[in-house]
Design a protein around this motif. Structure first.
Motif, PDB file in Angstrom:
ATOM      1  N   ILE A  18       0.934  -1.090   0.105  1.00 19.76           N
ATOM      2  CA  ILE A  18      -0.186   0.117   0.039  1.00 19.76           C
ATOM      3  C   ILE A  18       0.824   1.309  -0.062  1.00 19.76           C
ATOM      4  CG2 ILE A  18      -1.871   1.256   1.236  1.00 19.76           C
ATOM      5  CD1 ILE A  18      -2.666  -1.367   2.442  1.00 19.76           C
ATOM      6  N   VAL A  19       0.984   2.005  -1.003  1.00 22.38           N
ATOM      7  CA  VAL A  19       1.828   3.165  -1.304  1.00 22.38           C
ATOM      8  C   VAL A  19       1.283   4.226  -0.613  1.00 22.38           C
ATOM      9  CG1 VAL A  19       2.755   4.750  -2.796  1.00 22.38           C
ATOM     10  CG2 VAL A  19       2.616   2.339  -3.737  1.00 22.38           C
ATOM     11  N   THR A  20      -0.097   4.441  -0.779  1.00 19.24           N
ATOM     12  CA  THR A  20      -0.537   5.577  -0.109  1.00 19.24           C
ATOM     13  C   THR A  20      -2.019   5.134   0.807  1.00 19.24           C
ATOM     14  OG1 THR A  20      -0.193   7.133  -1.450  1.00 19.24           O
ATOM     15  CG2 THR A  20      -2.034   7.519   0.006  1.00 19.24           C
ATOM     16  N   GLU A  21      -2.465   5.058   1.838  1.00 24.35           N
ATOM     17  CA  GLU A  21      -3.684   4.500   2.348  1.00 24.35           C
ATOM     18  C   GLU A  21      -4.270   5.597   2.609  1.00 24.35           C
ATOM     19  OE1 GLU A  21      -5.090   1.832   6.391  1.00 24.35           O
ATOM     20  OE2 GLU A  21      -2.961   2.420   6.145  1.00 24.35           O
ATOM     21  N   GLY A  22      -5.776   5.256   1.966  1.00 22.73           N
ATOM     22  CA  GLY A  22      -6.832   6.241   1.862  1.00 22.73           C
ATOM     23  C   GLY A  22      -7.321   6.462   3.404  1.00 22.73           C
ATOM     24  N   ASP A  23      -8.316   7.397   3.307  1.00 17.06           N
ATOM     25  CA  ASP A  23      -9.053   7.788   4.642  1.00 17.06           C
ATOM     26  C   ASP A  23     -10.588   7.421   4.339  1.00 17.06           C
ATOM     27  OD1 ASP A  23      -9.842   9.790   3.071  1.00 17.06           O
ATOM     28  OD2 ASP A  23      -8.958  11.283   4.598  1.00 17.06           O
ATOM     29  N   GLY A  24     -11.148   6.708   3.537  1.00 17.44           N
ATOM     30  CA  GLY A  24     -12.361   6.434   3.176  1.00 17.44           C
ATOM     31  C   GLY A  24     -12.887   5.053   3.618  1.00 17.44           C
ATOM     32  N   GLU A  25     -14.185   4.847   3.172  1.00 18.82           N
ATOM     33  CA  GLU A  25     -14.641   3.442   3.849  1.00 18.82           C
ATOM     34  C   GLU A  25     -13.849   2.313   3.067  1.00 18.82           C
ATOM     35  OE1 GLU A  25     -16.960   2.774   6.015  1.00 18.82           O
ATOM     36  OE2 GLU A  25     -17.163   5.141   6.438  1.00 18.82           O
ATOM     37  N   LEU A  26     -13.732   1.211   4.009  1.00 18.83           N
ATOM     38  CA  LEU A  26     -13.084  -0.124   3.187  1.00 18.83           C
ATOM     39  C   LEU A  26     -14.096  -0.443   2.340  1.00 18.83           C
ATOM     40  CD1 LEU A  26     -11.775  -2.058   6.275  1.00 18.83           C
ATOM     41  CD2 LEU A  26     -10.413  -0.586   4.645  1.00 18.83           C
ATOM     42  N   THR A  27     -13.544  -1.120   0.945  1.00 19.44           N
ATOM     43  CA  THR A  27     -14.233  -1.584   0.033  1.00 19.44           C
ATOM     44  C   THR A  27     -14.639  -3.139   0.533  1.00 19.44           C
ATOM     45  OG1 THR A  27     -12.073  -2.728  -0.995  1.00 19.44           O
ATOM     46  CG2 THR A  27     -12.781  -0.594  -1.675  1.00 19.44           C
ATOM     47  N   LYS A  28     -15.659  -3.840   0.031  1.00 14.95           N
ATOM     48  CA  LYS A  28     -16.191  -4.935   0.453  1.00 14.95           C
ATOM     49  C   LYS A  28     -16.657  -5.519  -0.521  1.00 14.95           C
ATOM     50  CE  LYS A  28     -20.594  -3.121   2.024  1.00 14.95           C
ATOM     51  NZ  LYS A  28     -20.273  -1.703   1.283  1.00 14.95           N
ATOM     52  N   MET A  37      -9.544  -2.442   0.773  1.00 15.68           N
ATOM     53  CA  MET A  37      -8.958  -1.338   0.864  1.00 15.68           C
ATOM     54  C   MET A  37      -9.887   0.199   1.060  1.00 15.68           C
ATOM     55  SD  MET A  37      -5.856  -1.408  -0.158  1.00 15.68           S
ATOM     56  CE  MET A  37      -5.626  -2.700   0.942  1.00 15.68           C
ATOM     57  N   PRO A  38      -8.974   0.817   1.903  1.00 15.56           N
ATOM     58  CA  PRO A  38      -9.824   2.348   2.092  1.00 15.56           C
ATOM     59  C   PRO A  38      -9.943   3.077   0.747  1.00 15.56           C
ATOM     60  CG  PRO A  38      -8.247   1.772   3.794  1.00 15.56           C
ATOM     61  CD  PRO A  38      -7.877   0.789   2.667  1.00 15.56           C
ATOM     62  N   ILE A  39     -11.091   3.669   0.509  1.00  9.92           N
ATOM     63  CA  ILE A  39     -11.020   4.535  -0.788  1.00  9.92           C
ATOM     64  C   ILE A  39      -9.990   5.683  -0.546  1.00  9.92           C
ATOM     65  CG2 ILE A  39     -12.674   6.097  -2.021  1.00  9.92           C
ATOM     66  CD1 ILE A  39     -13.578   3.179  -1.727  1.00  9.92           C
ATOM     67  N   GLY A  40      -9.247   5.821  -1.582  1.00 10.11           N
ATOM     68  CA  GLY A  40      -8.248   6.972  -1.579  1.00 10.11           C
ATOM     69  C   GLY A  40      -6.864   6.245  -1.630  1.00 10.11           C
ATOM     70  N   SER A  41      -7.129   4.989  -1.646  1.00 11.08           N
ATOM     71  CA  SER A  41      -5.668   4.224  -1.337  1.00 11.08           C
ATOM     72  C   SER A  41      -4.835   3.905  -2.869  1.00 11.08           C
ATOM     73  CB  SER A  41      -5.690   2.667  -1.062  1.00 11.08           C
ATOM     74  OG  SER A  41      -6.165   2.855   0.343  1.00 11.08           O
ATOM     75  N   ARG A  42      -3.551   3.977  -2.737  1.00  7.58           N
ATOM     76  CA  ARG A  42      -2.916   3.630  -4.016  1.00  7.58           C
ATOM     77  C   ARG A  42      -2.280   2.446  -3.777  1.00  7.58           C
ATOM     78  NH1 ARG A  42       0.818   7.772  -7.634  1.00  7.58           N
ATOM     79  NH2 ARG A  42      -1.262   8.004  -8.703  1.00  7.58           N
ATOM     80  N   VAL A  43      -2.323   1.195  -4.567  1.00  7.41           N
ATOM     81  CA  VAL A  43      -1.643   0.001  -4.110  1.00  7.41           C
ATOM     82  C   VAL A  43      -0.992  -0.481  -5.433  1.00  7.41           C
ATOM     83  CG1 VAL A  43      -2.386  -2.237  -3.369  1.00  7.41           C
ATOM     84  CG2 VAL A  43      -3.887  -0.576  -2.863  1.00  7.41           C
ATOM     85  N   VAL A  44       0.238  -1.027  -4.819  1.00  5.21           N
ATOM     86  CA  VAL A  44       1.036  -1.592  -5.906  1.00  5.21           C
ATOM     87  C   VAL A  44       1.080  -2.986  -5.788  1.00  5.21           C
ATOM     88  CG1 VAL A  44       3.487  -1.981  -6.713  1.00  5.21           C
ATOM     89  CG2 VAL A  44       2.495   0.183  -6.177  1.00  5.21           C
ATOM     90  N   THR A  45       0.955  -3.784  -6.855  1.00  3.92           N
ATOM     91  CA  THR A  45       0.709  -5.140  -6.838  1.00  3.92           C
ATOM     92  C   THR A  45       1.830  -5.930  -7.748  1.00  3.92           C
ATOM     93  OG1 THR A  45      -1.717  -5.269  -6.524  1.00  3.92           O
ATOM     94  CG2 THR A  45      -0.606  -7.521  -6.916  1.00  3.92           C
ATOM     95  N   ALA A  46       2.587  -6.589  -7.365  1.00  2.00           N
ATOM     96  CA  ALA A  46       3.679  -7.397  -8.135  1.00  2.00           C
ATOM     97  C   ALA A  46       3.323  -8.873  -8.339  1.00  2.00           C
ATOM     98  CB  ALA A  46       5.163  -7.252  -7.323  1.00  2.00           C
ATOM     99  N   VAL A  72      -7.627   3.520  -5.786  1.00  2.00           N
ATOM    100  CA  VAL A  72      -8.940   3.078  -5.472  1.00  2.00           C
ATOM    101  C   VAL A  72      -9.811   4.514  -5.430  1.00  2.00           C
ATOM    102  CG1 VAL A  72     -10.369   1.911  -3.780  1.00  2.00           C
ATOM    103  CG2 VAL A  72      -8.204   1.179  -4.166  1.00  2.00           C
ATOM    104  N   LEU A  73     -10.588   4.590  -6.184  1.00  2.00           N
ATOM    105  CA  LEU A  73     -11.289   6.009  -6.765  1.00  2.00           C
ATOM    106  C   LEU A  73     -12.834   6.208  -5.599  1.00  2.00           C
ATOM    107  CD1 LEU A  73     -10.795   6.733 -10.243  1.00  2.00           C
ATOM    108  CD2 LEU A  73      -9.219   7.471  -8.264  1.00  2.00           C
ATOM    109  N   GLY A  74     -13.357   5.097  -5.640  1.00  2.00           N
ATOM    110  CA  GLY A  74     -14.534   5.083  -4.811  1.00  2.00           C
ATOM    111  C   GLY A  74     -15.436   3.598  -5.232  1.00  2.00           C
ATOM    112  N   VAL A  75     -16.830   3.749  -4.863  1.00  2.00           N
ATOM    113  CA  VAL A  75     -17.664   2.538  -4.924  1.00  2.00           C
ATOM    114  C   VAL A  75     -18.782   3.330  -5.841  1.00  2.00           C
ATOM    115  CG1 VAL A  75     -19.052   0.946  -3.957  1.00  2.00           C
ATOM    116  CG2 VAL A  75     -16.935   1.300  -2.875  1.00  2.00           C
ATOM    117  N   GLU A  76     -19.009   2.758  -6.791  1.00  2.00           N
ATOM    118  CA  GLU A  76     -20.329   3.123  -7.507  1.00  2.00           C
ATOM    119  C   GLU A  76     -21.784   2.609  -6.668  1.00  2.00           C
ATOM    120  OE1 GLU A  76     -20.532   1.903 -11.639  1.00  2.00           O
ATOM    121  OE2 GLU A  76     -18.611   2.661 -12.005  1.00  2.00           O
TER     122      GLU A  76
END
Length: 322
Positions: A88-98, A143-152, A181-185
């Motif tokens: 997790i490069v940047t951890e957002g402060d939004g709700e967790l995705t589910k 992931m909290p909304i607003g997060s940037r995640v790197v996956t190898a 992670v931008l949001g949840v529709e």
């Protein structure tokens, strides 16, 4: 024509969504299975959260660029990759995705051999859909909304020995995936098309005849149930067998249909938004007509698709659901 998720026929581009609706990201195309139960935390609160370890491969990726926009990434190539890693490069402060969320994200995929970007776009992924490859789930799961995640991702967890020629990924190649992670529709619910709906004459196996009402199209998503069905109810993410006919309101011309061919088999989250929203909540056996504005079809004029900026009308007959 876009690649299709439908396993039984090539789906016309007229009803397909963008990258989330392509076969590029499916477990079924690679033989990669979902994470084993032993990989999931035993904690009841984290029952749906997989434990993806961080490591040297994912931690060694440096990402540059604004959140949600086009980015670049630097890492040592070739990326050998021995196991799927997530940082997790940047951890957002939004709700967790589910599970069950339709997660909006900006996804960028880089070839492990050269670092070249092969996918870079905004899209939506249905979290909890068993067909979505774990390599892509890792960037958005819990992931909290607003997060940037790197996956190898090692080749074994991506396209393996087959590679993916459509993306320019060679056999045995690894990848780096960056997910913003931008949001949840939120679910889209069509309004009832009660005032001045079109008429539809069904002709069995032959194409139906649609007569549009006079006047300008509605700016809203509207649905009229011509004949209600009495079968199973379609839920979001279900795979539906159906016949359809698409008409361009602006020209009055039929641009695509399944009549005279084979029924379409596709999931509700693998089509343009207005089409999928019309299916959810309807029962097998239903006959529908739905009108959708450009934003719920192929976008506003200038977005690149030949149907961009057009109001679309679909006649739909739901045959079955899985």
């Amino acid at each position: 024509m876009k690649l299709s998720l439908a396993p039984r026929r090539v789906v016309p581009a007229a009803v397909l969504s963008v990258i989330a609706a392509s076969a590029l990201l499916l477990t079924g195309c690679t033989g990669v299975s979902a994470p084993a139960a032993s990989d999931v935390s035993a904690s009841p609160a984290a029952a749906e959260c997989t434990d993806y370890p961080s490591g040297a491969d994912s931690e060694g990726v440096t990402v540059a660029g604004s959140f949600g926009e086009a980015i670049t990434a630097e890492f040592s190539t070739p990326l050998a990759g021995t196991a799927l890693q997530r940082t997790i490069v940047t951890e957002g402060d939004g709700e967790l995705t589910k599970s069950g969320d339709l997660v909006e994200l900006r996804i960028t995929v880089f070839k492990g051999s050269t670092g070249e970007s092969v996918i870079s776009e905004k899209t939506s992924f249905p979290l909890g859909d068993a067909q979505l490859m774990p390599a892509f789930v890792a960037g958005i799961e819990c992931m909290p909304i607003g997060s940037r995640v790197v996956t190898a991702v090692p080749a074994a967890d991506l396209y393996g020995d087959q590679g993916n020629p459509s993306l320019g990924i060679e056999p045995g190649e690894s990848a780096v995936i960056v997910s913003d992670v931008l949001g949840v529709e939120q679910p889209i619910v069509p309004a009832a098309w009660t005032q001045n709906p079109p008429t539809v004459a069904f002709n069995g196996e032959e194409a139906p005849v649609l007569t549009l009402p006079a006047g300008d199209p509605s700016p809203d998503l509207k649905l009229a149930v011509i004949t209600p069905g009495d079968g199973a109810t379609v839920a979001s993410g279900d795979t539906v067998t159906l016949n359809y006919q698409g008409t361009n309101w602006n020209t009055g011309e039929i641009f695509d249909q399944s009549y005279g061919k084979q029924p379409l088999v596709i999931a509700t989250n693998q089509v343009v938004k207005g089409f999928g929203a019309a299916l959810v909540g309807q029962k097998v056996g239903s006959q529908l007509v739905v009108t959708m504005p450009p934003a719920l079809g192929y976008g506003e004029a200038g977005s690149g698709h030949e149907l961009a900026g057009q109001t679309l009308v679909f006649v739909i007959e739901i045959i079955g659901v899985e």
